[in-house]
Write a protein that holds these residues in place. Structure first.
Motif, short mmCIF file in Angstrom:
data_model
loop_
_atom_site.label_atom_id
_atom_site.label_comp_id
_atom_site.label_asym_id
_atom_site.label_seq_id
_atom_site.Cartn_x
_atom_site.Cartn_y
_atom_site.Cartn_z
N UNK A 95 0.85 -1.18 0.00
CA UNK A 95 0.00 0.00 0.00
C UNK A 95 0.89 1.23 0.00
N UNK A 96 0.64 2.12 -0.93
CA UNK A 96 1.45 3.32 -1.07
C UNK A 96 0.89 4.40 -0.17
N UNK B 284 -16.36 4.46 -4.77
CA UNK B 284 -16.68 5.82 -5.21
C UNK B 284 -16.22 6.85 -4.20
N UNK B 285 -16.00 6.44 -2.95
CA UNK B 285 -15.52 7.36 -1.93
C UNK B 285 -14.71 6.60 -0.90
N UNK C 191 -8.09 5.31 4.98
CA UNK C 191 -8.53 4.12 4.28
C UNK C 191 -7.78 3.95 2.95
N UNK C 192 -7.87 2.76 2.41
CA UNK C 192 -7.15 2.42 1.17
C UNK C 192 -8.12 2.36 0.01
N UNK C 193 -7.72 2.96 -1.10
CA UNK C 193 -8.47 2.83 -2.35
C UNK C 193 -7.56 2.17 -3.38
N UNK C 194 -8.11 1.22 -4.12
CA UNK C 194 -7.35 0.48 -5.13
C UNK C 194 -7.72 0.98 -6.52
N UNK D 275 -3.61 3.03 -2.68
CA UNK D 275 -3.28 4.31 -2.07
C UNK D 275 -3.99 4.45 -0.73
N UNK D 276 -3.22 4.65 0.34
CA UNK D 276 -3.82 4.97 1.63
C UNK D 276 -3.96 6.49 1.72
#
Length: 480
Positions: free
Chosen positions: A3-4, A55-56, A61-64, A126-127
């Motif tokens: 996780x970046x 979407x949010x 939190x992490x989004x991929x 991305x965190x």
């Protein structure tokens, strides 16, 4: 995959309010430059396209991101926060390390529902840093050859109260998304390709659409400019704005009663029952609603899990076809026909409702020029604001329900020519303010071009900007 943890290109204090962030110098360009980039990705070639896992996402939190590249080569992902930023329109927050691209499979449509859902592996995670402000963000994918694609997402701050909550209409974005427009595969909730490889009609459309797929073309949803026009104007005006996805209203991530006003600046046509309940909860708590477009809360939708069990990644809307999975909320068709006598028509919440597709832009004609909305504009009764009634329009319908105990004030009454399947019909557009017994207000512009008039070069209008400032001042209990 690691996780970046992002770092800022420009560093802002963690406690800085949105209005204080905005004067910082931007980086990047207006979104229109990405849309019109000479090497913007197309669906046939699929130079570089991708989608986000949500979407949010909240801070921490992490989004991929799931990305496909037409030929094996390296690429990077740059993440921008959209805003005014001195007219540049975006602030570069972070850029990934060099990533290696692969071509991913374009899935076929489900033969029963038409849903097209990708199962691409995670390309980058991305965190979200704790000091990233709530906002509408755009992840921009760029290959070593210079090809460009993108996808939007929201960073939310559910624990922070703000004056205004801007709701980004991801459900409607996905309803119109016809990815991939490659001549044979793509479908949305309106149409799909026929056997001749041409875009057909309702017979070819999907009954369900997935959020696990790119947006068509360069990755910018239909009518995204309505949302970005408002947010640039709002942040340049120094308003305290937090952001949410329409799905945050659906799953209760956001408590709408925490905000003085909820603004829906975009095309917000597709609503689930929990979304509608969330908006009603806000009004009951005394919060105001402002819809700066038209044709709002029109289709009832049902959110479903993806094939691998992730919640709210499929949206169902059977429209005029039989809904085999209707639940207690009713069939996924127009809200106004779910119950007898149009008891759930959109006017019962909004005060006015959709009444036609605008054949060509018409002037918005001012009504009630002495009302506080028009204060300081210098406009007189019957003043005509050119080309501001466009795309779709709303009006008061005396046969439809109205909010109980409410008082409606019509603030524009604009003749226009409506486009019907085989003919044209003269109609009238209304802009309206509906006041509830508890003091909550619901404003509906009744045209797509109101939001664009705030900061779109083609529709920029100082009178609408003044009126919208009067609206926000009144909703935030400031003297106009």
């Amino acid at each position: 995959m690691a996780v970046y943890a992002a770092h800022d290109v420009l560093v802002a204090g963690a406690g800085r309010r949105m209005a204080e962030d905005n004067p910082l110098a931007g980086s990047g360009a207006r979104l229109s430059d990405t849309i019109g980039h000479p090497k913007a990705s197309g669906d046939r070639e699929g130079q570089i396209q991708g989608y986000a896992s949500a979407t949010s996402v909240s801070q921490g939190q992490v989004i991929d991101f799931h990305v496909s590249v037409h030929a094996e080569q390296s690429y990077r992902i740059a993440v921008f926060r959209l805003g005014d930023y001195g007219g540049k329109g975006a602030w570069l927050r972070t850029t990934s390390a060099e990533l290696q691209g692969r071509r991913r499979t374009v899935p076929t449509a489900d033969p029963t529902t038409g849903v097209i859902a990708c199962d691409w592996p995670v390309s980058w995670s991305l965190r979200i840093p704790s000091d990233w402000r709530s906002g509408l963000y755009q992840a921009v994918f760029t290959t070593e050859d210079g090809d460009v694609g993108s996808t939007p997402f929201v960073v939310r701050e559910p624990a922070r109260s703000a004056d205004i909550l801007m709701v980004v209409p991801f459900t409607t974005y996905q309803a119109y998304n016809m990815w991939p427009k490659n001549g044979h595969t793509g479908k949305n909730l309106y149409r799909g390709y026929n056997k001749a490889g041409r875009i057909g009609g309702t017979e070819e459309r999907a009954h369900k659409v997935s959020f696990d797929r790119p947006y068509s073309g360069a990755g910018v949803p239909n009518w995204f400019e309505m949302d970005t026009s408002f947010l640039r104007w709002a942040e340049r005006s120094g308003l305290d704005v937090a952001y949410a996805s329409s799905l945050d209203l659906h799953d209760g991530t956001i408590d709408t009663s925490r905000y003085r006003a909820l603004f829906f600046p975009g095309h917000d046509e597709y609503w689930s029952k929990p979304m509608l309940d969330s908006a009603k909860k806000a009004v009951s708590a005394g919060s105001h609603l402002a819809f700066l477009g038209a044709n709002n809360i029109y289709w009832h939708v049902r959110m479903e899990a993806s094939a691998d069990g992730r919640a709210n990644r499929i949206m169902a809307c059977y429209k005029t076809s039989p809904d085999p999975d209707r639940d207690r909320s009713g069939a996924t068709t127009r809200w106004r026909v779910i119950s007898p006598n149009q008891r759930q028509a959109e006017q019962g919440v909004l005060g006015i409702q959709f009444n036609g597709i605008v054949q060509r832009p018409a002037p918005l004609v001012v009504k009630g020029s002495g009302h506080w909305l028009w204060a300081g504009t210098g406009l007189r009764e019957g003043a005509r604001l050119p080309r501001l009634v466009g795309v779709e329009a709303d009006a008061y319908d005396p046969k439809a329900p109205s909010p109980a105990g409410s008082r409606r004030t019509l603030l524009a009454e604009s003749p226009y020519l409506a486009k019907l399947p085989k003919a044209s019909q003269r109609q009238v557009q209304h802009t309206a303010l509906t006041e509830m017994p508890n003091g909550a207000m619901v404003f509906v512009a009744g045209t797509f071009h109101w939001a664009l008039a705030l900061d779109h070069p083609r529709y920029w209008n100082r009178h609408i900007q003044t009126a919208t400032r009067n609206l926000t001042n009144r909703m935030l209990r400031r003297q106009t």
